[in-house]
Design a protein around this motif. Sequence first.
Motif, mmCIF file in Angstrom:
data_model
loop_
_atom_site.group_PDB
_atom_site.id
_atom_site.type_symbol
_atom_site.label_atom_id
_atom_site.label_comp_id
_atom_site.label_asym_id
_atom_site.label_seq_id
_atom_site.Cartn_x
_atom_site.Cartn_y
_atom_site.Cartn_z
ATOM 1 N N VAL B 155 0.844 -1.200 0.000
ATOM 2 C CA VAL B 155 0.000 0.000 0.000
ATOM 3 C C VAL B 155 0.882 1.255 0.000
ATOM 4 O O VAL B 155 0.669 2.173 -0.794
ATOM 5 N N TYR B 185 -3.958 7.094 5.810
ATOM 6 C CA TYR B 185 -5.340 6.642 6.024
ATOM 7 C C TYR B 185 -5.493 5.198 5.540
ATOM 8 O O TYR B 185 -6.080 4.361 6.217
ATOM 9 N N GLN B 186 -4.938 4.913 4.371
ATOM 10 C CA GLN B 186 -5.039 3.562 3.803
ATOM 11 C C GLN B 186 -4.236 2.558 4.623
ATOM 12 O O GLN B 186 -4.664 1.424 4.809
ATOM 13 N N THR B 189 -6.103 1.814 7.734
ATOM 14 C CA THR B 189 -7.277 0.989 7.418
ATOM 15 C C THR B 189 -6.948 -0.499 7.599
ATOM 16 O O THR B 189 -7.790 -1.278 8.039
ATOM 17 N N LEU B 190 -5.706 -0.868 7.284
ATOM 18 C CA LEU B 190 -5.288 -2.271 7.418
ATOM 19 C C LEU B 190 -5.312 -2.721 8.882
ATOM 20 O O LEU B 190 -5.436 -3.909 9.172
ATOM 21 N N VAL B 192 -7.384 -1.381 11.286
ATOM 22 C CA VAL B 192 -8.687 -1.133 11.923
ATOM 23 C C VAL B 192 -9.270 -2.375 12.609
ATOM 24 O O VAL B 192 -9.648 -2.323 13.782
ATOM 25 N N PRO B 193 -9.340 -3.538 11.903
ATOM 26 C CA PRO B 193 -10.022 -4.674 12.542
ATOM 27 C C PRO B 193 -9.273 -5.258 13.734
ATOM 28 O O PRO B 193 -9.838 -6.049 14.480
ATOM 29 N N TYR B 194 -8.007 -4.889 13.896
ATOM 30 C CA TYR B 194 -7.203 -5.484 14.957
ATOM 31 C C TYR B 194 -7.061 -4.576 16.184
ATOM 32 O O TYR B 194 -6.420 -4.947 17.159
ATOM 33 N N MET B 204 -8.600 5.585 15.449
ATOM 34 C CA MET B 204 -9.561 6.002 14.425
ATOM 35 C C MET B 204 -9.515 7.524 14.234
ATOM 36 O O MET B 204 -9.655 8.021 13.118
ATOM 37 N N ARG B 207 -6.413 8.269 12.256
ATOM 38 C CA ARG B 207 -6.657 7.888 10.856
ATOM 39 C C ARG B 207 -7.487 8.956 10.151
ATOM 40 O O ARG B 207 -7.200 9.343 9.022
ATOM 41 N N ARG B 211 -7.735 11.343 6.088
ATOM 42 C CA ARG B 211 -8.713 10.886 5.094
ATOM 43 C C ARG B 211 -8.499 11.613 3.747
ATOM 44 O O ARG B 211 -8.445 12.841 3.699
#
Lengths: 219, 219
Positions: B155, B185-186, B189-190, B192-194, B204, B207, B211
């Motif tokens: 990325v 931001y990108q 994003t990788l 975020v779920p962790y 957040m 991040r 944007r």
Amino acid sequence: MKTRDKILLASLELFNERGERNVTTNHIAAHLAISPGNLYYHFRNKSDIIYEIFLEYEKLVDFYLDIPGSRALTLEDLTFYLESVFDGLWSYRFFHRDLEYLLDSDPRLRRDYREFTNRCLGAIRQIFEKMAEAGIIEHQPVELREAMSLNVWLVITNWMAFLKTAHALDDDNSLTLTELKQGIYQVLTLEVPYLTPAYRERVMALREKYRPVMMQAEA
Amino acid sequence: MKTRDKILLASLELFNERGERNVTTNHIAAHLAISPGNLYYHFRNKSDIIYEIFLEYEKLVDFYLDIPGSRALTLEDLTFYLESVFDGLWSYRFFHRDLEYLLDSDPRLRRDYREFTNRCLGAIRQIFEKMAEAGIIEHQPVELREAMSLNVWLVITNWMAFLKTAHALDDDNSLTLTELKQGIYQVLTLEVPYLTPAYRERVMALREKYRPVMMQAEA
């Protein structure tokens, strides 16, 4: 086959093998054993050939990424999309190699490639949506899905360059389609945290099939 | 400043502005108002200049990514790493633009870039580890962390090309450092779920600061 189509096919082959930068219209004509004049009868210059090749690439990817609206998405669909996109990257691999330069040299191509990217991003978002509808991944806020789709695109379009630079292959021809498709492992990695319990095992097994061999050798 | 350093600095400026491909050693000499002979006294050819610039780039990134082993990683550290990596990309932006061609032209550079990539991937993995130790993200299996680190690299190293191709800017100079840093931001994003509940809101918010504005205009 018509001369025009022969020229496009031979150009694509030569561009992929030697890099677009190293191939002139004279090389293409010589390769086909036709006169440069005959080539110029069909195409004004190399830019026109590249543009026609791009239109074919675009048509192919648009065809692959035509998402059926009527039925639920399956893992087989997902596999098909991923395999097809990497097949397309392989067949037109010269294109992403020198993309910035090609776009700088041709405003038509620049405009069309921009629209093409946006359509691809739209298709990726739609695939994520349909994966969520099918219960393969959890639903995500729109903002996150957009950013994730862009990351999918960034990973897909950078994978070949990574293989060719970071792994420092001696020449382009040593890159294989199998290695290129190992990029699918990286794309599915992006989806891992969002998999539902119902599908987790199956998607992880699918992902495992593409695990990069070179990375293991590296480690 | 010594002539040698002046040559390196002027070359970097010209490469970034016009693209390496469009700059000859004669352009560099003319820009500095020195004779080509004087330039050749310091560097045998353009490849040698590019290689020296790469060594500086490498030194800079290695310095930025020197992860302190002794103390816990903070969000400020993470911000510093991300900002620094994108600052480096910006300062040496000609390099990633034409990377494959540059590596094809110089075996030293090819070998060194390969090692550089592996060091960067190692540093990214280490940052993920330290983020998990600090309780910012959940612990992950080694296999997943490796694949995620590679996605971070893909990325980061593709973001500029995306801005320059998909957004179809008219010329390179219209790209700004601010836009480039929206790649953060990108990258986030990788992660975020962790994110752990304790840190989720703060990461957040971090991040959100990056944007991409262009993406909004696009949508």
